[in-house]
Design an enzyme around this catalytic site. Sequence first.
Site, PDB file in Angstrom:
ATOM      1  N   GLU A   1       2.493  57.353  56.144  1.00 34.50           N
ATOM      2  CA  GLU A   1       2.200  58.786  56.264  1.00 34.50           C
ATOM      3  C   GLU A   1       2.551  59.341  57.639  1.00 34.50           C
ATOM      4  OE1 GLU A   1      -1.693  57.636  55.074  1.00 34.50           O
ATOM      5  OE2 GLU A   1      -1.750  59.099  53.454  1.00 34.50           O
TER       6      GLU A   1
ATOM      7  N   GLY B   1      -2.381  50.061  52.795  1.00 34.41           N
ATOM      8  CA  GLY B   1      -2.013  49.043  51.815  1.00 34.41           C
ATOM      9  C   GLY B   1      -1.314  47.834  52.405  1.00 34.41           C
TER      10      GLY B   1
END
Lengths: 327, 745
Positions: free
Chosen positions: B702, B521
Amino acid sequence: MRPFDYTRATAPQEAAAMAAAGATKFIAGGTNLLDLMKLQVETPEKLVDVTRLPMKDIVAEGDGLKIGALVPNSDLAADERVRRDYPVLSRALLAGASGQLRNKATTGGNLLQRTRCYYFYETSARCNKREPGSGCDAIGGFNRIHAILGTSDACIATHPSDMAVAMRALDAEIETLTPDGATKRHPIADFHRLPGDTPNVETVLSPGELITAVHLPAPLGGTQIYRKVRDRASYAFALVSIAAVVTMDAGKIGTVRLAFGGVAHKPWRNEAVEAALAGETPSAALFDKAADILLAEAKGFGENDFKIPLARRTLAAVLAEATGVSL
Amino acid sequence: MSEHTIQMDKPIGETRLDRRVQDVIGKGVARHEGPLKVSGRATYAYENLAGDGKNVAYGFIVTSTIGAGKIKRIDAVAALGKAGVLHVVTDSDGPRASADPGDKKPTAINGQITHYGQPVALVVAESFETARDAAKLVTVEYEPTEGTYALEDAQDKAFDPGQGVMPSIVKKGDFDKGFAAAEIKFDQTYTTTSQSHSAMEPHACVAEWNGDELTLYGCYQLVSTNVGQLAAALGIDKSHIRMVNPYIGGGFGGKLGIGPESVFAAKAAKVVGRPVKLALTRQQVYQDTSRRTDTIQRIRIGCDRNGVINAISHDTLCGNTPGDTVFEPAGISTVFLYDGENRLITHRLAEVNVVLASAMRAPGEAVGMLALENAMDELAEQLGIDPIELRKRNEPKVDPQDGKPFSSRMLVECMEEGAKRFGWADRSKVPGARREGEWLIGTGMAAASRKNLLQKASAKVELRPDGSATIETDMTDIGTGTYTILSQIAAEMLGLPLDKVAVTLGDSDLPQAPGSGGSWGANSSGSSVYAACEGIIEKIAAKLGVEPAGLTLKDGTVIADNKQTALTELLAGEPITVTGTFKPGDAFKGTHQASYGAHFCEVAVNAVTGETRVRRLMTVAAAGRILNEKTATSQSYGGQIFGIGATLTEELVVDPRTGLIVNHDLAEYHVPVNADVPQLEVVFLDERDHAASPLASKGIGELALSGVGAAISNAIHNATGIRLRDYPMTLDKVLAGWAAGKQAA
């Protein structure tokens, strides 16, 4: 949640009378009852709100203490007299739930918490406690958090309270008011029931009987420990917990009180365990013998088998800490 | 309005972000929607159309009480007879769970029950309470069939799922031959359980029709994808749907695909002619959206006595609902993390009657590295080599699978810096050697890697006559800091104070971005903002008759040819508006791109009870340019905490007899609480990856989760001498380890 009638009681006697008939429940903090109502595990037709009743004080009573049924768990844990004279109770309370829940949850309500059995909470599963005669999905299912002592073929659920375990060690008495105006005192030993064939009947309370107070007898002194073993460091119910009050006398164990949580349908106490310890010189072998007595009838159901060795190990550690023995 | 496109065909050299004239990029600026959120002024999905006379109706989903079978009949008469009930949706086109992000639309119920607690109907009523009560009055007659609820029971029928986010099988050389010939053969199997995203905000929406036009207030991670899925599920063109999605109370992958709530709410709102609000209960979030699959993973490593790997294999078995073929790419890091001539990474999928298995934070790495990095630790111990040294000996110079150069890779530096900061040298090499009272103390480490992903993205940036700027894109902020980092990029590029940049997100009417997922993103949408700003700068340069490179922009002024002009003066009442578009290109194809890191952990394991407490947890990461040190650190904390959960507490339990998800609430599905989390440490190494994006950044969201759990489990081994291979490592497993006589204490 089913629609229900709501009434606010203005006096204890009025509350008890209001709840004498029909599917009526008292509501105080609502931290357990409202959740269960949303799921339709509980489906009362009427709620009697007792939160305005004058049962909010902790008062000295002879050598002991009288705790109003509406005293919040957080206030009870923080009370100077409780911290000084009954530290096992304060510690047990603080080991339970979260700060927010303890602010809301009451002394009387805590005693009446329902089990956290997964299948009790899931209305599409079979549960003799929720729906008598339907069966028990915990037996043969996922029963990691379930009982190892005092179980029956109908139910292997545990009582989830920490507070009640400490009160069991302290031999508290529960004062109630019945709809016909009688005041009763139930020793906590008799207050909660084992499941037997009627796991839906969890206490000795009769319809409309209102808990008004909990009496603590004179302080016991000694070393007081509440040890709670759980799956995360906070906000988890006990896998095994132990409330211990131990006095020492010239290197030997004087008096000893031991109550256990997370192992049975009620706060568990076995006086034979205490008798085996009293007057003896503390040692690993003695603690093991005590555990043998405690766990002689213990039975695992698969996922919860580990609770048997866990209870043994935890008991030894608690007794070692209380008696100053190093294992 | 004009457009400006950057296609990433080759590395982009030094940029305005490197020169940092305005000096806002990278700064630890607090999220600027933070005050709105903590004061209740950020409008979340369910809060839309509240109290403004919109005549909203409320929905409640009816769920199945069996795990497998057919729906014979749905009887809604009793529910419809209840006062206040408006409608019951029972059509078989309703979704049986969330959609996978790769699906065109959610799989329809089609008269089938594929998992326990599956949606079967929706009750719509005047109030939430009435709808919830009436939902219990809907009776469903089933024709049950025998379901398969446990992965172990389904493994004999497992199949090759084919291409997913990676190929199901990746191989090089001849693994079997290489492994057979290896001096040391390591072969162990690791298991992980199903997990739930458990975002704080449950899946919720409000659906409002105006004629044939639908407005959906939702909480999804991928707006344009989700609009398409919703349109397909409703059988309408996506041009008829506007999705408004500005604030999302956590996603973690659980809101990547359209959820059953939106499809049902839109269907119901059409029928009742009123807006419909619908939130899943916590139990329904667990049962009706998606989960991370459980896995059975076998790691085989063949090496010499010095630990130099010649053959490496990672076989994963995972599960999904019949008809859903997405697999957990647990072997994704094993493809490139360590060197070795002979390689074999496989994934197989088995059908189980359990809710959709889909992406959950760091799909692949999160559970794959629990196995791989546990195995590396185990192998290091077996060989008597320090775990960091073993990894260094197998550090590849290029991608060991296809020989591509790494765009940047600082794994070794992360391990070395972490070792220094953590005090790795003081570690006891002998397990069970440190004890403090009842507590056994141990330390462990693990490597981290997470593939870098980029997607096409667009954003509109307007430089306004008053010297402020606006950014508009359908990009989402799931609590990660998107609003803030986009404003930082624009402020740095255009030389504006941060408070002069306003950001609007999450509205499908705005230029299309890829949304929040896969750690792409920030890079993707940030690069589109970068592109738009570059377009604006070109126009400013043209106004001044200079080359863009000759411009310096600072504090709302433009400096060129030794002359400083206020932007307000230069713009003279006319805004400059550019839609920037970023496209990944050959730079991505030509290099292997991933973020790297190293985790270091100290645990205390109670010698009496087997309870494990994490005492220290440090992650050193290199993920290119860090756009905002505060939000990146916060995301890394979140990853570390996710790892604590995966390793110690989180297990979504499915009853193997019925398929019921047993622990479907936050009291019994144990995400870590504050008391489980020590003071966390996150360190970013300075790195710029000019091949990764115009921002020179790589994904960070992540990375901190990838591998962190293995550092914890390796620490448990160092503390106790017990090697656990079955996650999560709850106290009963530690006790069983001791009982099995592996006690070192």
